[in-house]
Design a protein around this motif. Sequence first.
Motif, PDB file in Angstrom:
ATOM      1  N   GLN A   1      -2.584 -29.049 -30.540  1.00  0.00           N
ATOM      2  CA  GLN A   1      -2.610 -29.254 -31.991  1.00  0.00           C
ATOM      3  C   GLN A   1      -3.951 -29.850 -32.430  1.00  0.00           C
ATOM      4  O   GLN A   1      -4.522 -29.423 -33.433  1.00  0.00           O
ATOM      5  CB  GLN A   1      -1.455 -30.140 -32.429  1.00  0.00           C
TER       6      GLN A   1
ATOM      7  N   SER B   1      -9.537 -25.102 -37.141  1.00  0.00           N
ATOM      8  CA  SER B   1      -9.279 -24.700 -38.529  1.00  0.00           C
ATOM      9  C   SER B   1     -10.178 -25.436 -39.509  1.00  0.00           C
ATOM     10  O   SER B   1     -10.573 -24.879 -40.533  1.00  0.00           O
ATOM     11  CB  SER B   1      -7.798 -24.877 -38.888  1.00  0.00           C
TER      12      SER B   1
ATOM     13  N   TRP C   1      -7.129 -15.891 -32.833  1.00  0.00           N
ATOM     14  CA  TRP C   1      -6.621 -16.665 -33.976  1.00  0.00           C
ATOM     15  C   TRP C   1      -7.758 -17.017 -34.942  1.00  0.00           C
ATOM     16  O   TRP C   1      -7.607 -16.899 -36.154  1.00  0.00           O
ATOM     17  CB  TRP C   1      -5.933 -17.936 -33.455  1.00  0.00           C
TER      18      TRP C   1
ATOM     19  N   CYS D   1      -7.422 -17.901 -38.860  1.00  0.00           N
ATOM     20  CA  CYS D   1      -6.508 -19.029 -38.641  1.00  0.00           C
ATOM     21  C   CYS D   1      -5.284 -18.945 -39.559  1.00  0.00           C
ATOM     22  O   CYS D   1      -4.815 -19.951 -40.086  1.00  0.00           O
ATOM     23  CB  CYS D   1      -7.235 -20.366 -38.837  1.00  0.00           C
TER      24      CYS D   1
ATOM     25  N   LEU E   1      -6.481 -27.086 -32.369  1.00  0.00           N
ATOM     26  CA  LEU E   1      -6.294 -26.162 -33.496  1.00  0.00           C
ATOM     27  C   LEU E   1      -6.734 -26.767 -34.821  1.00  0.00           C
ATOM     28  O   LEU E   1      -7.330 -26.077 -35.660  1.00  0.00           O
ATOM     29  CB  LEU E   1      -4.838 -25.717 -33.580  1.00  0.00           C
ATOM     30  N   ILE E   2      -6.459 -28.018 -35.015  1.00  0.00           N
ATOM     31  CA  ILE E   2      -6.891 -28.678 -36.260  1.00  0.00           C
ATOM     32  C   ILE E   2      -8.409 -28.682 -36.332  1.00  0.00           C
ATOM     33  O   ILE E   2      -8.993 -28.369 -37.370  1.00  0.00           O
ATOM     34  CB  ILE E   2      -6.299 -30.098 -36.364  1.00  0.00           C
TER      35      ILE E   2
ATOM     36  N   THR F   1      -0.269 -23.650 -37.345  1.00  0.00           N
ATOM     37  CA  THR F   1      -0.709 -24.283 -36.100  1.00  0.00           C
ATOM     38  C   THR F   1       0.454 -24.577 -35.164  1.00  0.00           C
ATOM     39  O   THR F   1       0.303 -24.448 -33.950  1.00  0.00           O
ATOM     40  CB  THR F   1      -1.508 -25.576 -36.370  1.00  0.00           C
TER      41      THR F   1
END
Length: 187
Positions: free
Chosen positions: A87, A94, A156, A161, A90-91, A165
């Motif tokens: 996570q 993004s 992704w 994106c 991914l944050i 998430t």
Amino acid sequence: MRTKDRRFIKTEKVIQSAMISLLNEMNPETLQIEDLTNEADINKSTFYLHYQSIDLLVSALEDTVISGLTMAIEGLEPNYSRFDFFQAVLIYISQNQKLVKAVFNASTYRFNVKIENFCEPFLMPTPTLKRKHLVSDIALLESSLIQSCVAYLRVWTFDGCHYATDEVVQDLIHISSAEPYRNLIIR
């Protein structure tokens, strides 16, 4: 020192921003210094004051991504889970989508090594697990797992994106839980 000069730093940011824009728009193999200097509205000598080559500029962008990912992971609680790890990654992606997409687009073997070195502390197997695998070199499995996750993240990122998430994290956990990786991950 020259690198602390505000004008120098500002010009370096302009060069990096121009490179990110170009890498998001065109094939990195066809990118020329003239393309970059035109986009940044600087002359070649100014570029060479900051970087000796386009490759070194790409390397600096790669380092920026790795540094950002490292800071994202360092912000986690000490006993973070795979979910927390993915996570946080991914944050970061993004929030820095153009930069990450540019680095993925320019993808080099050097970046693959950097990303593996970044992930390795998270994925290091215990010595007893090394004996359970048919592959004698556990580094091959680690590399395979990391590159599988990076390939997923690349798709992704290039897709904008768009997927949530939490869904992507679940997919990454599923990938990292598949055989032969199931016993490889510590967390």
